[in-house]
Design a protein around this motif. Structure first.
Motif, PDB file in Angstrom:
ATOM      1  N   CYS A  35      27.769  40.717  56.836  1.00  0.00           N
ATOM      2  CA  CYS A  35      27.688  41.317  58.178  1.00  0.00           C
ATOM      3  C   CYS A  35      28.429  40.460  59.194  1.00  0.00           C
ATOM      4  CB  CYS A  35      26.230  41.453  58.603  1.00  0.00           C
ATOM      5  SG  CYS A  35      25.250  42.498  57.541  1.00  0.00           S
ATOM      6  N   GLY A  36      28.231  39.156  59.115  1.00  0.00           N
ATOM      7  CA  GLY A  36      28.902  38.251  60.034  1.00  0.00           C
ATOM      8  C   GLY A  36      30.401  38.239  59.842  1.00  0.00           C
ATOM      9  N   ALA A  37      30.850  38.320  58.596  1.00  0.00           N
ATOM     10  CA  ALA A  37      32.287  38.295  58.314  1.00  0.00           C
ATOM     11  C   ALA A  37      32.981  39.505  58.934  1.00  0.00           C
ATOM     12  CB  ALA A  37      32.523  38.261  56.805  1.00  0.00           C
ATOM     13  N   VAL A  38      32.367  40.667  58.811  1.00  0.00           N
ATOM     14  CA  VAL A  38      32.954  41.885  59.366  1.00  0.00           C
ATOM     15  C   VAL A  38      33.041  41.784  60.892  1.00  0.00           C
ATOM     16  CG1 VAL A  38      32.560  44.348  59.712  1.00  0.00           C
ATOM     17  CG2 VAL A  38      32.279  43.345  57.447  1.00  0.00           C
ATOM     18  N   GLY A  39      31.978  41.322  61.505  1.00  0.00           N
ATOM     19  CA  GLY A  39      31.955  41.216  62.962  1.00  0.00           C
ATOM     20  C   GLY A  39      32.882  40.148  63.506  1.00  0.00           C
ATOM     21  N   SER A  40      33.020  39.051  62.794  1.00  0.00           N
ATOM     22  CA  SER A  40      33.829  37.945  63.314  1.00  0.00           C
ATOM     23  C   SER A  40      35.320  38.252  63.329  1.00  0.00           C
ATOM     24  CB  SER A  40      33.557  36.670  62.518  1.00  0.00           C
ATOM     25  OG  SER A  40      34.035  36.808  61.194  1.00  0.00           O
ATOM     26  N   VAL A  45      33.416  49.523  62.611  1.00  0.00           N
ATOM     27  CA  VAL A  45      32.382  49.940  61.666  1.00  0.00           C
ATOM     28  C   VAL A  45      31.695  51.182  62.215  1.00  0.00           C
ATOM     29  CG1 VAL A  45      30.220  49.274  60.553  1.00  0.00           C
ATOM     30  CG2 VAL A  45      31.956  47.546  60.984  1.00  0.00           C
ATOM     31  N   VAL A  46      31.395  52.123  61.344  1.00  0.00           N
ATOM     32  CA  VAL A  46      30.594  53.280  61.724  1.00  0.00           C
ATOM     33  C   VAL A  46      29.543  53.482  60.633  1.00  0.00           C
ATOM     34  CG1 VAL A  46      32.118  55.000  60.674  1.00  0.00           C
ATOM     35  CG2 VAL A  46      30.643  55.661  62.548  1.00  0.00           C
ATOM     36  N   VAL A  63      30.783  52.554  56.917  1.00  0.00           N
ATOM     37  CA  VAL A  63      32.215  52.570  56.607  1.00  0.00           C
ATOM     38  C   VAL A  63      32.895  51.547  57.505  1.00  0.00           C
ATOM     39  CG1 VAL A  63      34.272  54.010  56.449  1.00  0.00           C
ATOM     40  CG2 VAL A  63      32.014  55.034  56.086  1.00  0.00           C
ATOM     41  N   ILE A  64      33.678  50.666  56.889  1.00  0.00           N
ATOM     42  CA  ILE A  64      34.381  49.610  57.615  1.00  0.00           C
ATOM     43  C   ILE A  64      35.879  49.880  57.496  1.00  0.00           C
ATOM     44  CG2 ILE A  64      34.794  47.130  57.785  1.00  0.00           C
ATOM     45  CD1 ILE A  64      32.083  46.774  56.310  1.00  0.00           C
ATOM     46  N   GLY A  65      36.577  49.803  58.617  1.00  0.00           N
ATOM     47  CA  GLY A  65      38.007  50.079  58.617  1.00  0.00           C
ATOM     48  C   GLY A  65      38.838  48.853  58.917  1.00  0.00           C
ATOM     49  N   PRO A  66      40.143  48.981  58.762  1.00  0.00           N
ATOM     50  CA  PRO A  66      41.050  47.881  59.097  1.00  0.00           C
ATOM     51  C   PRO A  66      41.053  47.605  60.603  1.00  0.00           C
ATOM     52  CG  PRO A  66      42.171  49.565  57.782  1.00  0.00           C
ATOM     53  CD  PRO A  66      40.851  50.124  58.182  1.00  0.00           C
ATOM     54  N   PHE A  67      41.474  46.430  60.962  1.00  0.00           N
ATOM     55  CA  PHE A  67      41.579  46.012  62.354  1.00  0.00           C
ATOM     56  C   PHE A  67      42.381  47.043  63.165  1.00  0.00           C
ATOM     57  CE2 PHE A  67      43.644  43.266  65.651  1.00  0.00           C
ATOM     58  CZ  PHE A  67      42.481  42.963  66.340  1.00  0.00           C
ATOM     59  N   LEU A  68      41.852  47.417  64.311  1.00  0.00           N
ATOM     60  CA  LEU A  68      42.455  48.364  65.253  1.00  0.00           C
ATOM     61  C   LEU A  68      42.607  49.782  64.702  1.00  0.00           C
ATOM     62  CD1 LEU A  68      45.178  46.105  66.941  1.00  0.00           C
ATOM     63  CD2 LEU A  68      42.888  46.663  67.784  1.00  0.00           C
ATOM     64  N   SER A  69      41.789  50.154  63.725  1.00  0.00           N
ATOM     65  CA  SER A  69      41.860  51.517  63.173  1.00  0.00           C
ATOM     66  C   SER A  69      40.671  52.361  63.616  1.00  0.00           C
ATOM     67  CB  SER A  69      41.927  51.463  61.651  1.00  0.00           C
ATOM     68  OG  SER A  69      40.693  50.980  61.131  1.00  0.00           O
TER      69      SER A  69
END
Length: 94
Positions: A35-40, A45-46, A63-69
């Motif tokens: 969770c921390g890795a995704v947020g940092s 995330v949706v 669902v986690i997407g690429p940066f700025l997507s």
């Protein structure tokens, strides 16, 4: 088969808690690191409901997407939401 959330272990300190991941005990703090890795790194995330277990408990997907997507991720979430059905339904009381 949809799986409901794992039972929460609130009677022990966080450092002593473990999660069962396919029969393997994983320290709670290791699981929290994702969770921390995704947020940092500021990934969008949706989280949305996807149905119910056979006993009526809600199940969801994150669902986690690429940066700025962000917009692309929201479009994907809209498709998943439409395919999943009526959306969130509160679990039975009790």
């Amino acid at each position: 088969m949809p799986t409901a959330a794992f039972p929460h272990d609130i009677d022990r300190p966080l450092t002593d808690r473990v999660l069962d991941v396919d029969g393997t005990p994983v320290p709670h703090l290791v699981a929290m690191a994702w969770c921390g890795a995704v947020g940092s790194v500021l990934l969008p995330v949706v989280t949305l409901p996807t149905g119910l277990t056979p006993t009526g408990l809600p199940v969801g997907v994150q669902v986690i997407g690429p940066f700025l997507s962000d917009r692309r991720l929201l479009a994907i979430a809209k498709v998943i939401d439409a395919a999943a059905g009526p959306g969130f339904t509160p679990p039975p009381a009790g």
